[in-house]
Design a protein around this motif. Structure first.
Motif, PDB file in Angstrom:
ATOM      1  N   LEU A 224      -8.445  -5.889  -6.490  1.00  0.00           N
ATOM      2  CA  LEU A 224      -7.198  -4.939  -6.618  1.00  0.00           C
ATOM      3  C   LEU A 224      -7.546  -3.633  -6.280  1.00  0.00           C
ATOM      4  CD1 LEU A 224      -6.087  -6.833  -9.974  1.00  0.00           C
ATOM      5  CD2 LEU A 224      -4.742  -6.844  -7.751  1.00  0.00           C
ATOM      6  N   ARG A 225      -8.486  -3.021  -6.705  1.00  0.00           N
ATOM      7  CA  ARG A 225      -8.699  -1.611  -6.356  1.00  0.00           C
ATOM      8  C   ARG A 225      -8.716  -1.399  -4.798  1.00  0.00           C
ATOM      9  NH1 ARG A 225     -12.223   1.794  -4.704  1.00  0.00           N
ATOM     10  NH2 ARG A 225     -13.971   0.172  -4.275  1.00  0.00           N
ATOM     11  N   LEU A 226      -9.490  -2.177  -4.139  1.00  0.00           N
ATOM     12  CA  LEU A 226      -9.250  -2.037  -2.591  1.00  0.00           C
ATOM     13  C   LEU A 226      -8.285  -2.306  -2.208  1.00  0.00           C
ATOM     14  CD1 LEU A 226     -12.714  -4.081  -1.845  1.00  0.00           C
ATOM     15  CD2 LEU A 226     -12.355  -1.627  -1.995  1.00  0.00           C
ATOM     16  N   ILE A 227      -7.256  -3.241  -2.511  1.00  0.00           N
ATOM     17  CA  ILE A 227      -5.845  -3.460  -2.091  1.00  0.00           C
ATOM     18  C   ILE A 227      -5.204  -1.999  -2.512  1.00  0.00           C
ATOM     19  CG2 ILE A 227      -3.735  -4.646  -2.599  1.00  0.00           C
ATOM     20  CD1 ILE A 227      -5.380  -7.106  -2.899  1.00  0.00           C
ATOM     21  N   CYS A 228      -5.179  -1.436  -3.641  1.00  0.00           N
ATOM     22  CA  CYS A 228      -4.483  -0.316  -3.908  1.00  0.00           C
ATOM     23  C   CYS A 228      -5.066   0.780  -3.031  1.00  0.00           C
ATOM     24  CB  CYS A 228      -4.803  -0.013  -5.444  1.00  0.00           C
ATOM     25  SG  CYS A 228      -3.986  -1.151  -6.605  1.00  0.00           S
ATOM     26  N   VAL A 229      -6.212   0.968  -2.789  1.00  0.00           N
ATOM     27  CA  VAL A 229      -6.932   1.882  -1.772  1.00  0.00           C
ATOM     28  C   VAL A 229      -6.323   1.828  -0.531  1.00  0.00           C
ATOM     29  CG1 VAL A 229      -8.730   2.801  -0.578  1.00  0.00           C
ATOM     30  CG2 VAL A 229      -8.959   2.506  -2.994  1.00  0.00           C
ATOM     31  N   HIS A 230      -6.139   0.520   0.062  1.00  0.00           N
ATOM     32  CA  HIS A 230      -5.442   0.326   1.368  1.00  0.00           C
ATOM     33  C   HIS A 230      -3.825   0.556   1.474  1.00  0.00           C
ATOM     34  CE1 HIS A 230      -4.812  -1.854   5.182  1.00  0.00           C
ATOM     35  NE2 HIS A 230      -4.172  -2.332   4.447  1.00  0.00           N
ATOM     36  N   GLU A 231      -3.354   0.303   0.422  1.00  0.00           N
ATOM     37  CA  GLU A 231      -1.894   0.438   0.211  1.00  0.00           C
ATOM     38  C   GLU A 231      -1.586   2.021   0.335  1.00  0.00           C
ATOM     39  OE1 GLU A 231      -0.563  -1.859  -3.072  1.00  0.00           O
ATOM     40  OE2 GLU A 231      -0.319  -3.624  -1.908  1.00  0.00           O
ATOM     41  N   ALA A 232      -2.451   2.765  -0.516  1.00  0.00           N
ATOM     42  CA  ALA A 232      -2.272   4.167  -0.565  1.00  0.00           C
ATOM     43  C   ALA A 232      -2.593   4.957   0.921  1.00  0.00           C
ATOM     44  CB  ALA A 232      -3.121   4.634  -1.495  1.00  0.00           C
ATOM     45  N   GLU A 233      -3.492   4.195   1.549  1.00  0.00           N
ATOM     46  CA  GLU A 233      -3.797   4.765   2.885  1.00  0.00           C
ATOM     47  C   GLU A 233      -2.687   4.391   3.765  1.00  0.00           C
ATOM     48  OE1 GLU A 233      -7.668   2.923   4.029  1.00  0.00           O
ATOM     49  OE2 GLU A 233      -8.759   4.543   2.681  1.00  0.00           O
TER      50      GLU A 233
ATOM     51  N   ARG B  82       0.456   4.036   3.040  1.00  0.00           N
ATOM     52  CA  ARG B  82       1.751   4.858   2.761  1.00  0.00           C
ATOM     53  C   ARG B  82       1.297   6.209   3.302  1.00  0.00           C
ATOM     54  NH1 ARG B  82       1.412   2.247  -2.062  1.00  0.00           N
ATOM     55  NH2 ARG B  82       0.032   3.923  -2.925  1.00  0.00           N
ATOM     56  N   ALA B  83       0.115   6.824   3.243  1.00  0.00           N
ATOM     57  CA  ALA B  83      -0.150   8.140   3.644  1.00  0.00           C
ATOM     58  C   ALA B  83       0.101   7.940   5.432  1.00  0.00           C
ATOM     59  CB  ALA B  83      -1.627   8.488   3.451  1.00  0.00           C
ATOM     60  N   ARG B  84      -0.454   7.074   6.051  1.00  0.00           N
ATOM     61  CA  ARG B  84      -0.197   7.150   7.597  1.00  0.00           C
ATOM     62  C   ARG B  84       1.359   7.057   7.623  1.00  0.00           C
ATOM     63  NH1 ARG B  84      -4.548   3.510   7.170  1.00  0.00           N
ATOM     64  NH2 ARG B  84      -3.265   1.642   7.081  1.00  0.00           N
TER      65      ARG B  84
ATOM     66  N   GLU C 253       2.878  10.420   7.375  1.00  0.00           N
ATOM     67  CA  GLU C 253       2.427  11.041   8.503  1.00  0.00           C
ATOM     68  C   GLU C 253       3.306  10.908   9.551  1.00  0.00           C
ATOM     69  OE1 GLU C 253       0.727  14.189  10.517  1.00  0.00           O
ATOM     70  OE2 GLU C 253       0.668  13.783   8.315  1.00  0.00           O
ATOM     71  N   ARG C 254       3.309   9.706   9.786  1.00  0.00           N
ATOM     72  CA  ARG C 254       4.354   9.124  11.167  1.00  0.00           C
ATOM     73  C   ARG C 254       5.628   9.708  10.984  1.00  0.00           C
ATOM     74  NH1 ARG C 254       1.336   4.299  11.081  1.00  0.00           N
ATOM     75  NH2 ARG C 254       2.592   3.380   9.830  1.00  0.00           N
ATOM     76  N   CYS C 255       6.243   9.479   9.794  1.00  0.00           N
ATOM     77  CA  CYS C 255       7.524  10.008   9.304  1.00  0.00           C
ATOM     78  C   CYS C 255       7.604  11.540   9.708  1.00  0.00           C
ATOM     79  CB  CYS C 255       8.050   9.758   8.122  1.00  0.00           C
ATOM     80  SG  CYS C 255       8.296   7.838   8.085  1.00  0.00           S
ATOM     81  N   ARG C 256       6.727  12.214   9.144  1.00  0.00           N
ATOM     82  CA  ARG C 256       6.696  13.846   9.302  1.00  0.00           C
ATOM     83  C   ARG C 256       6.597  14.220  10.647  1.00  0.00           C
ATOM     84  NH1 ARG C 256       3.951  14.028   4.474  1.00  0.00           N
ATOM     85  NH2 ARG C 256       1.982  13.757   5.489  1.00  0.00           N
ATOM     86  N   ALA C 257       5.513  13.230  11.626  1.00  0.00           N
ATOM     87  CA  ALA C 257       5.648  13.724  12.814  1.00  0.00           C
ATOM     88  C   ALA C 257       6.911  13.642  13.637  1.00  0.00           C
ATOM     89  CB  ALA C 257       4.311  12.946  13.543  1.00  0.00           C
TER      90      ALA C 257
END
Length: 189
Positions: free
Chosen positions: A94-103, A105-107, A110-114
């Protein structure tokens, strides 16, 4: 029962395994079951087996489930250390899934900002191009106006077509003639 670690929850269930068995219908059951086919000879029943099943599952993620079943040679009490290790594995997953989902979301952010920056830059470039074209048009009109002011202030035969009263002997001021000439030259350009 629910086990909570941080924001993640895992449901803990201890149930008895139920087995579905097939058995022959008795004569009394055959006559009582008039709504069913009369040629029916078998029925399905759910029977408790006496074996325990320990299940860990995450209510928010349907695929997150681990289960330990008791068997005749391996009672559940002897498998608790394996179950606790499995529970720790679920929380780590679950922790790894949350980290993956956060990454992810961040990507995406960043695509939306670009993309927004690219659109803003395109709009800014278009506005700058329009402003430079407007500036060039204003400079051309200013130049034509200056040329018109320096010419003779009497009305020309072409000015009589464009400006009413021009060439009819009425006194025009130099500025009025210049504006008529500017309008005439802008119309032919």
């Amino acid at each position: 029962m629910q086990i909570v670690l941080g924001d993640e929850k895992v449901d803990l269930q201890l149930t008895e395994r139920i087995q579905q068995v097939r058995r022959k219908l008795t004569e009394k059951e055959k006559t009582d079951r008039v709504h069913l086919s009369t040629s029916e000879r078998w029925t399905q029943e759910k029977v408790p087996t006496g074996e325990l099943v320990l299940t860990f599952k995450n209510p928010d993620r349907y695929h997150m489930m681990k289960e330990w079943r008791e068997t005749l040679d391996s009672p559940l009490e002897k498998r608790l250390d394996e179950a606790v290790a499995g529970l720790a594995g679920i929380f780590e997953e679950l922790r790894l899934i949350c980290v993956h989902e956060a990454e992810a979301r961040a990507r995406q952010e960043e695509r939306c900002r670009a993309e927004m920056d690219r659109k803003r830059e395109a709009i800014r470039s278009r506005r700058l191009l329009n402003q430079s074209q407007n500036w060039q048009t204003a400079a051309d009109l200013n130049e034509q106006s200056a040329k018109g002011m320096s010419r003779n202030t009497t009305a020309s035969p072409l000015a009589s077509d464009m400006c009413p009263g021009a060439g009819s002997g009425q006194p025009y001021r130099a500025a009025a003639n210049a504006s008529c000439r500017m309008a005439h030259s802008a119309g032919t350009a």
